[in-house]
Design a protein around this motif. Sequence first.
Motif, PDB file in Angstrom:
ATOM      1  N   GLN A  40       0.851  -1.180   0.000  1.00  0.00           N
ATOM      2  CA  GLN A  40       0.000   0.000   0.000  1.00  0.00           C
ATOM      3  C   GLN A  40       0.883   1.225   0.000  1.00  0.00           C
ATOM      4  O   GLN A  40       1.575   1.508   0.984  1.00  0.00           O
ATOM      5  CB  GLN A  40      -0.927  -0.008   1.218  1.00  0.00           C
ATOM      6  N   GLY A  41       0.871   1.934  -1.124  1.00  0.00           N
ATOM      7  CA  GLY A  41       1.633   3.156  -1.231  1.00  0.00           C
ATOM      8  C   GLY A  41       0.841   4.338  -0.709  1.00  0.00           C
ATOM      9  O   GLY A  41      -0.365   4.223  -0.467  1.00  0.00           O
ATOM     10  N   GLY A  43      -1.577   7.147  -0.328  1.00  0.00           N
ATOM     11  CA  GLY A  43      -2.784   7.508  -1.044  1.00  0.00           C
ATOM     12  C   GLY A  43      -3.335   6.431  -1.954  1.00  0.00           C
ATOM     13  O   GLY A  43      -4.203   6.709  -2.785  1.00  0.00           O
ATOM     14  N   GLN A  44      -2.837   5.205  -1.792  1.00  0.00           N
ATOM     15  CA  GLN A  44      -3.284   4.123  -2.663  1.00  0.00           C
ATOM     16  C   GLN A  44      -3.984   3.041  -1.863  1.00  0.00           C
ATOM     17  O   GLN A  44      -3.805   2.925  -0.656  1.00  0.00           O
ATOM     18  CB  GLN A  44      -2.083   3.521  -3.404  1.00  0.00           C
ATOM     19  N   GLU A  45      -4.765   2.250  -2.535  1.00  0.00           N
ATOM     20  CA  GLU A  45      -5.381   1.096  -1.907  1.00  0.00           C
ATOM     21  C   GLU A  45      -4.362  -0.052  -1.826  1.00  0.00           C
ATOM     22  O   GLU A  45      -3.400  -0.098  -2.577  1.00  0.00           O
ATOM     23  CB  GLU A  45      -6.609   0.643  -2.708  1.00  0.00           C
ATOM     24  N   ARG A  46      -4.626  -0.943  -0.884  1.00  0.00           N
ATOM     25  CA  ARG A  46      -3.774  -2.115  -0.738  1.00  0.00           C
ATOM     26  C   ARG A  46      -3.992  -3.042  -1.929  1.00  0.00           C
ATOM     27  O   ARG A  46      -5.125  -3.413  -2.225  1.00  0.00           O
ATOM     28  CB  ARG A  46      -4.084  -2.830   0.575  1.00  0.00           C
ATOM     29  N   GLY A  47      -2.914  -3.426  -2.588  1.00  0.00           N
ATOM     30  CA  GLY A  47      -3.025  -4.292  -3.748  1.00  0.00           C
ATOM     31  C   GLY A  47      -2.041  -5.443  -3.696  1.00  0.00           C
ATOM     32  O   GLY A  47      -1.011  -5.353  -3.012  1.00  0.00           O
ATOM     33  N   GLU A  90       8.505   3.776  -7.631  1.00  0.00           N
ATOM     34  CA  GLU A  90       7.081   3.450  -7.453  1.00  0.00           C
ATOM     35  C   GLU A  90       6.852   2.182  -6.642  1.00  0.00           C
ATOM     36  O   GLU A  90       5.706   1.845  -6.337  1.00  0.00           O
ATOM     37  CB  GLU A  90       6.370   3.345  -8.809  1.00  0.00           C
ATOM     38  N   ALA A  93       6.362   1.611  -0.624  1.00  0.00           N
ATOM     39  CA  ALA A  93       5.066   1.279  -0.031  1.00  0.00           C
ATOM     40  C   ALA A  93       5.304   0.548   1.288  1.00  0.00           C
ATOM     41  O   ALA A  93       6.432   0.158   1.603  1.00  0.00           O
ATOM     42  CB  ALA A  93       4.252   0.380  -0.965  1.00  0.00           C
TER      43      ALA A  93
END
Length: 126
Positions: A40-41, A43-47, A90, A93
Motif C-alpha cells: 500500500q503506497g 494515497g493508494q489502496e492495498r493491492g 514506485e 510502499a
Amino acid sequence: QVQVGESGGGLVQPGGSLRLSCEVSGFTLDDDGAIGWFRQGPGQERGVVGCISFADIMTYYADSAKGRFTIIKDNTKNTVYLQMTSLKDEDTAVYYCAAAADYGLAYIIPEDYEYWGQGTQVTVSS
C-alpha cells in the motif's frame, strides 16, 4: 493462534534489491491455503504483489512485479520470502504479508486472507 510477521524492509536506491521475510506460526505452509504479499503506497489502496498457493504450488505475480520479484517458500523455517530486484521509486510502499487458510480461492484480493502482519516499510529513493 496464527501469527504473521514481516521483516526486512528499509531504504534502498533505485535499481537495488531487498528481501522481505514473512514468518508464520500456527499455520503450516503445506496445508490448504496461501501466503500473499500486498503493498500500500501513499494515497493508494492495498493491492496484491504476488502470492503462493500450497495445494497446487502455484505462484502469481502482479504485472508490476513480474520479472523483478520472486516468492520463495521455506517449509523448514515456516517462512515465505519476497525477493525484490530492480527496485523502482514506485515500489515505495508498506508491504504486508497475509495468510489464507481456505482452499480454492484466487488469493489476489485482500478479502481472501484472514491473517495479516503489521507491515514493513520499503522506501526506494536515491
